[in-house]
Design a protein around this motif. Structure first.
Motif, PDB file in Angstrom:
ATOM      1  N   ASP A 293     -18.219  -1.281   7.538  1.00  0.00           N
ATOM      2  CA  ASP A 293     -17.822  -2.233   8.121  1.00  0.00           C
ATOM      3  C   ASP A 293     -16.199  -2.931   7.756  1.00  0.00           C
ATOM      4  OD1 ASP A 293     -20.569  -1.946   8.685  1.00  0.00           O
ATOM      5  OD2 ASP A 293     -20.188  -3.593  10.183  1.00  0.00           O
ATOM      6  N   GLU A 294     -16.309  -2.614   6.318  1.00  0.00           N
ATOM      7  CA  GLU A 294     -14.991  -3.124   5.960  1.00  0.00           C
ATOM      8  C   GLU A 294     -13.700  -2.005   5.662  1.00  0.00           C
ATOM      9  OE1 GLU A 294     -16.077  -5.104   2.279  1.00  0.00           O
ATOM     10  OE2 GLU A 294     -17.906  -5.796   3.083  1.00  0.00           O
ATOM     11  N   PRO A 295     -12.627  -2.635   6.131  1.00  0.00           N
ATOM     12  CA  PRO A 295     -11.564  -1.400   5.847  1.00  0.00           C
ATOM     13  C   PRO A 295     -11.228  -1.532   4.222  1.00  0.00           C
ATOM     14  CG  PRO A 295     -10.737  -3.491   6.611  1.00  0.00           C
ATOM     15  CD  PRO A 295     -12.347  -3.684   6.551  1.00  0.00           C
ATOM     16  N   PRO A 296     -11.109  -0.500   3.555  1.00  0.00           N
ATOM     17  CA  PRO A 296     -10.683  -0.259   2.336  1.00  0.00           C
ATOM     18  C   PRO A 296      -9.580  -1.111   1.927  1.00  0.00           C
ATOM     19  CG  PRO A 296     -10.042   1.673   3.293  1.00  0.00           C
ATOM     20  CD  PRO A 296     -10.609   0.859   4.506  1.00  0.00           C
ATOM     21  N   ASP A 297      -9.425  -1.781   0.574  1.00  0.00           N
ATOM     22  CA  ASP A 297      -8.207  -2.530   0.245  1.00  0.00           C
ATOM     23  C   ASP A 297      -7.265  -1.591  -0.384  1.00  0.00           C
ATOM     24  OD1 ASP A 297      -6.513  -4.325  -1.105  1.00  0.00           O
ATOM     25  OD2 ASP A 297      -8.051  -5.438  -2.060  1.00  0.00           O
ATOM     26  N   LEU A 298      -6.537  -0.907   0.329  1.00  0.00           N
ATOM     27  CA  LEU A 298      -5.359   0.040   0.059  1.00  0.00           C
ATOM     28  C   LEU A 298      -4.558  -0.562  -1.070  1.00  0.00           C
ATOM     29  CD1 LEU A 298      -5.014   1.910   3.192  1.00  0.00           C
ATOM     30  CD2 LEU A 298      -6.552   2.404   1.288  1.00  0.00           C
ATOM     31  N   ALA A 299      -4.191  -1.903  -0.951  1.00  0.00           N
ATOM     32  CA  ALA A 299      -3.237  -2.344  -1.729  1.00  0.00           C
ATOM     33  C   ALA A 299      -3.654  -2.764  -3.027  1.00  0.00           C
ATOM     34  CB  ALA A 299      -2.567  -3.713  -1.378  1.00  0.00           C
ATOM     35  N   GLY A 300      -4.991  -3.008  -3.381  1.00  0.00           N
ATOM     36  CA  GLY A 300      -5.538  -3.499  -4.557  1.00  0.00           C
ATOM     37  C   GLY A 300      -5.361  -2.597  -5.753  1.00  0.00           C
ATOM     38  N   PRO A 301      -5.456  -1.211  -5.549  1.00  0.00           N
ATOM     39  CA  PRO A 301      -4.882  -0.343  -6.663  1.00  0.00           C
ATOM     40  C   PRO A 301      -3.502  -0.369  -7.063  1.00  0.00           C
ATOM     41  CG  PRO A 301      -6.574   0.664  -5.263  1.00  0.00           C
ATOM     42  CD  PRO A 301      -6.201  -0.748  -4.671  1.00  0.00           C
ATOM     43  N   ILE A 302      -2.872  -0.648  -6.271  1.00  0.00           N
ATOM     44  CA  ILE A 302      -1.451  -0.680  -6.348  1.00  0.00           C
ATOM     45  C   ILE A 302      -0.946  -1.702  -7.082  1.00  0.00           C
ATOM     46  CG2 ILE A 302       0.703  -0.610  -5.525  1.00  0.00           C
ATOM     47  CD1 ILE A 302      -0.298   1.248  -3.007  1.00  0.00           C
ATOM     48  N   LEU A 303      -1.619  -3.101  -6.484  1.00  0.00           N
ATOM     49  CA  LEU A 303      -1.190  -4.294  -7.289  1.00  0.00           C
ATOM     50  C   LEU A 303      -1.734  -4.276  -8.645  1.00  0.00           C
ATOM     51  CD1 LEU A 303      -2.231  -6.288  -4.183  1.00  0.00           C
ATOM     52  CD2 LEU A 303      -0.053  -6.481  -5.353  1.00  0.00           C
ATOM     53  N   ALA A 304      -2.990  -3.704  -8.828  1.00  0.00           N
ATOM     54  CA  ALA A 304      -3.691  -3.970 -10.151  1.00  0.00           C
ATOM     55  C   ALA A 304      -2.930  -3.169 -11.111  1.00  0.00           C
ATOM     56  CB  ALA A 304      -5.191  -3.223 -10.211  1.00  0.00           C
ATOM     57  N   ASP A 305      -2.425  -2.022 -10.680  1.00  0.00           N
ATOM     58  CA  ASP A 305      -1.513  -1.094 -11.616  1.00  0.00           C
ATOM     59  C   ASP A 305      -0.400  -1.700 -12.088  1.00  0.00           C
ATOM     60  OD1 ASP A 305      -1.158   1.710 -13.069  1.00  0.00           O
ATOM     61  OD2 ASP A 305       0.465   1.689 -11.403  1.00  0.00           O
ATOM     62  N   ALA A 306       0.452  -2.163 -11.062  1.00  0.00           N
ATOM     63  CA  ALA A 306       1.760  -2.590 -11.143  1.00  0.00           C
ATOM     64  C   ALA A 306       1.660  -3.761 -11.999  1.00  0.00           C
ATOM     65  CB  ALA A 306       2.594  -2.870  -9.945  1.00  0.00           C
ATOM     66  N   LEU A 307       0.641  -4.991 -11.727  1.00  0.00           N
ATOM     67  CA  LEU A 307       0.795  -6.028 -12.418  1.00  0.00           C
ATOM     68  C   LEU A 307       0.162  -5.844 -13.760  1.00  0.00           C
ATOM     69  CD1 LEU A 307      -0.731  -8.210  -9.798  1.00  0.00           C
ATOM     70  CD2 LEU A 307       1.426  -8.516 -10.867  1.00  0.00           C
TER      71      LEU A 307
ATOM     72  N   ASN B  81     -15.581  -8.607 -10.311  1.00  0.00           N
ATOM     73  CA  ASN B  81     -16.016  -8.130  -8.774  1.00  0.00           C
ATOM     74  C   ASN B  81     -16.142  -6.907  -8.893  1.00  0.00           C
ATOM     75  OD1 ASN B  81     -14.832 -10.742  -7.561  1.00  0.00           O
ATOM     76  ND2 ASN B  81     -13.394 -10.408  -8.930  1.00  0.00           N
ATOM     77  N   ASP B  82     -16.244  -6.019  -9.865  1.00  0.00           N
ATOM     78  CA  ASP B  82     -16.540  -4.537  -9.693  1.00  0.00           C
ATOM     79  C   ASP B  82     -15.568  -3.889  -8.837  1.00  0.00           C
ATOM     80  OD1 ASP B  82     -19.070  -4.969 -11.157  1.00  0.00           O
ATOM     81  OD2 ASP B  82     -20.019  -5.253  -9.411  1.00  0.00           O
ATOM     82  N   GLU B  83     -14.494  -4.314  -8.487  1.00  0.00           N
ATOM     83  CA  GLU B  83     -13.257  -4.044  -7.628  1.00  0.00           C
ATOM     84  C   GLU B  83     -12.203  -4.624  -7.554  1.00  0.00           C
ATOM     85  OE1 GLU B  83     -14.189  -3.219  -3.311  1.00  0.00           O
ATOM     86  OE2 GLU B  83     -15.558  -4.948  -3.365  1.00  0.00           O
ATOM     87  N   VAL B  84     -11.072  -4.450  -7.229  1.00  0.00           N
ATOM     88  CA  VAL B  84      -9.770  -5.131  -7.046  1.00  0.00           C
ATOM     89  C   VAL B  84     -10.118  -5.997  -5.577  1.00  0.00           C
ATOM     90  CG1 VAL B  84      -7.478  -5.434  -6.733  1.00  0.00           C
ATOM     91  CG2 VAL B  84      -8.484  -3.792  -8.487  1.00  0.00           C
ATOM     92  N   LEU B  85     -10.119  -7.197  -5.522  1.00  0.00           N
ATOM     93  CA  LEU B  85      -9.935  -7.623  -4.438  1.00  0.00           C
ATOM     94  C   LEU B  85      -8.684  -8.517  -4.245  1.00  0.00           C
ATOM     95  CD1 LEU B  85     -13.523  -9.452  -4.421  1.00  0.00           C
ATOM     96  CD2 LEU B  85     -12.964  -7.580  -3.212  1.00  0.00           C
ATOM     97  N   SER B  86      -7.888  -7.878  -3.567  1.00  0.00           N
ATOM     98  CA  SER B  86      -6.355  -8.192  -3.654  1.00  0.00           C
ATOM     99  C   SER B  86      -5.837  -9.717  -3.579  1.00  0.00           C
ATOM    100  CB  SER B  86      -5.722  -7.575  -2.589  1.00  0.00           C
ATOM    101  OG  SER B  86      -5.518  -6.127  -2.734  1.00  0.00           O
ATOM    102  N   THR B  87      -6.351 -10.327  -2.498  1.00  0.00           N
ATOM    103  CA  THR B  87      -6.140 -11.962  -2.283  1.00  0.00           C
ATOM    104  C   THR B  87      -6.780 -12.671  -3.420  1.00  0.00           C
ATOM    105  OG1 THR B  87      -7.747 -12.136  -0.686  1.00  0.00           O
ATOM    106  CG2 THR B  87      -5.564 -11.712   0.210  1.00  0.00           C
ATOM    107  N   VAL B  88      -7.746 -12.240  -3.959  1.00  0.00           N
ATOM    108  CA  VAL B  88      -8.542 -13.188  -4.851  1.00  0.00           C
ATOM    109  C   VAL B  88      -7.724 -12.826  -6.242  1.00  0.00           C
ATOM    110  CG1 VAL B  88     -10.561 -13.343  -6.298  1.00  0.00           C
ATOM    111  CG2 VAL B  88     -10.840 -13.059  -3.736  1.00  0.00           C
ATOM    112  N   LEU B  89      -7.315 -11.875  -6.603  1.00  0.00           N
ATOM    113  CA  LEU B  89      -6.636 -11.317  -7.434  1.00  0.00           C
ATOM    114  C   LEU B  89      -5.367 -12.088  -7.677  1.00  0.00           C
ATOM    115  CD1 LEU B  89      -6.224  -9.778 -10.071  1.00  0.00           C
ATOM    116  CD2 LEU B  89      -4.971  -7.976  -8.773  1.00  0.00           C
ATOM    117  N   LEU B  90      -4.586 -12.111  -6.514  1.00  0.00           N
ATOM    118  CA  LEU B  90      -3.316 -12.480  -6.451  1.00  0.00           C
ATOM    119  C   LEU B  90      -3.376 -14.104  -6.334  1.00  0.00           C
ATOM    120  CD1 LEU B  90      -1.524 -10.215  -3.949  1.00  0.00           C
ATOM    121  CD2 LEU B  90      -1.233 -10.141  -6.413  1.00  0.00           C
TER     122      LEU B  90
END
Length: 136
Positions: free
Chosen positions: A6-20, A38-47
């Motif tokens: 039901d949830e789309p993958p967070d495609l930006a998360g790995p890119i953000l995590a790597d670059a940051l 979080n056991d994964e990158v949650l983009s908006t939470v991380l940012l």
């Protein structure tokens, strides 16, 4: 926390995590702590965390302020070169965490890369073109 059907993958998360993570040792530590929690990158939470760090580091003149500035520069580049998803998560995560015009610390906005500063002002000046009327 794994993605469900039901949830789309967070495609930006790995890119953000790597670059940051490459921007400084402190940023890499923040990314690692986020993923561990979080056991994964949650983009908006991380940012959101990065936005609060940027704000407090610069406002308080802490020793990690140069690291926060480098992270903002990375986000500015990702925003300028990114797709709609990348722009959206940076705007809703990082930029939304920064001080609003009437809040203390607003001066940190002036140190943002121009792409982020311009988009933040666009967000703050946005007005709806029509008013929603629930009776229609």
């Amino acid at each position: 926390m794994a993605d469900t059907d039901d949830e789309p993958p967070d495609l930006a998360g790995p890119i953000l995590a790597d670059a940051l993570g490459k921007s400084s040792a402190r940023a890499a530590e923040m990314v690692r702590e986020h993923v561990e929690f979080n056991d994964e990158v949650l983009s908006t939470v991380l940012l959101g965390g990065f936005g609060r760090w940027y704000w407090s580091s610069l406002q308080e003149g802490r020793s990690d302020a140069p690291d926060a500035l480098r992270a903002a520069q990375v986000l500015g580049e990702l925003f300028a070169d990114g797709d709609d998803e990348m722009e959206t998560v940076i705007a809703t995560g990082f930029l939304e965490a920064l001080p609003h015009p009437s809040e203390d610390g607003r001066e940190v906005v002036e140190q943002l890369p121009s792409s982020l500063r311009g988009w933040l002002r666009h967000m703050e000046n946005w007005k709806p073109t029509t008013v929603w009327n629930p009776t229609r």
